[in-house]
Design an enzyme around this catalytic site. Structure first.
Site, short mmCIF file in Angstrom:
data_model
loop_
_atom_site.label_atom_id
_atom_site.label_comp_id
_atom_site.label_asym_id
_atom_site.label_seq_id
_atom_site.Cartn_x
_atom_site.Cartn_y
_atom_site.Cartn_z
N HIS A 160 0.84 -1.21 0.00
CA HIS A 160 0.00 0.00 0.00
C HIS A 160 0.88 1.26 0.00
CE1 HIS A 160 -2.91 -2.84 2.15
NE2 HIS A 160 -3.61 -2.42 1.12
N SER A 179 -2.79 -7.88 2.99
CA SER A 179 -3.27 -7.70 4.36
C SER A 179 -3.63 -9.05 4.97
CB SER A 179 -4.52 -6.81 4.36
OG SER A 179 -4.22 -5.59 3.74
#
Ligand code: PAF
Length: 280
Positions: free
Chosen positions: A37, A186
């Site tokens: 990210h 994630s």
């Protein structure tokens, strides 16, 4: 970094920036941030004046209630990472701000919404379409940045933007990998230490399968992946396909001058991981 919970606050802040002719880069996320990210934030900062990140675990894109409940949430660490990366604005709404009323829109993404992730997670990309269109319409960025780990999602978002005629450029950024090759995700933080050791087999298999596809053929690569996965008791294959990079049509053979990509979804324990490798 400015942190807002309401889209009205984000709009007010950004309208001042837009008046000063500043360009806006946007990185939509569901939080539990990792360096993948942050690489999107860095890309945005390189080419835009103001970088906006959103953190919102979008309920409409989960076709499995358990998956939504256990999706990792690490807001304090996320804020720290974004501050360190120099992100300018964080939009962290609750469900009511994004969906003041139920979103009943049904998008038509055609063939793209029938294969791979779409086939195995029915309704997933309709939910992605809903949230991404709401975020892009609210923030009105010049550019929006997406990771190419979900290669099909990038294609869906490009189709969405075209259908809705949204004036934003969609930028696809490379997958970031851990030192052992596992694609950053994630969901990796949900793996037990034992599962994490097994998960590193995914990129090893993908690389080997790519070589087999090039040297022997696509069906040999598919057999290899099936055989390798069944050897590992806690692994279960959802799909492995070799597809055309432009259309995502499955290929049975590699042709000269045709760009191909291999895509996988595999369970390690209860955790579903996706990855893809170009076959060049
Ligand atoms: O890729 C994701 O994290 C999500 O699908 C996105 C694009 C933030 C939409 O919820």
């Amino acid at each position: 970094m400015q942190v807002f919970q309401l889209i009205s606050e984000v709009k007010t802040y950004l309208s001042l920036q837009k008046q000063q002719h500043k360009t806006i880069g946007f990185v939509p996320t569901m939080g539990a941030l990792h360096q993948g990210h942050i690489s999107l934030i860095n890309e945005s900062k390189k080419v835009c004046d103001i970088t906006v990140c959103s953190i919102f675990v979008n309920p409409t894109q989960f076709n499995n209630a358990n998956d939504l409940t256990r999706y990792p949430r690490t807001p304090e660490v996320d804020i720290q990472l974004l501050e360190q990366a120099g992100c300018d604005v964080l939009y962290m709404p609750d469900v009511k701000d994004v969906y003041p009323t139920t979103d009943t829109r049904q998008f038509n993404f055609g063939y793209l919404d029938t294969i791979l992730e779409a086939e195995h997670r029915p309704g997933h990309y309709n939910g992605v379409g809903q949230v991404v269109s709401i975020l892009l319409t609210g923030i009105e960025p010049n550019k929006a940045f997406f990771g190419s780990k979900d290669y099909q999602q990038v294609m869906i978002v490009k189709a969405l933007v075209k259908q809705l005629k949204l004036p934003v450029e969609i930028i696809s950024c490379p997958i970031l990998r851990e030192d052992d090759g596992l694609a950053m995700s994630s969901r990796n933080m949900l793996l037990t230490p034992e599962e994490r050791k097994i998960a590193k087999l995914v990129p090893i298999m993908m690389e080997e399968a790519r070589d087999i596809a090039k040297q022997i053929g696509v069906s040999a690569a598919k057999s290899y992946i099936h055989n390798e996965v069944v050897k590992v008791p806690i692994m279960k294959l959802d799909y492995y396909e070799v597809c055309d990079t432009e259309t995502l049509e499955p290929l049975t053979a590699l042709k000269p001058n045709q760009q191909a990509i291999s895509l996988i979804a595999v369970f390690v324990g209860n955790i579903r991981l996706i990855d893809n490798w170009m076959i060049d």
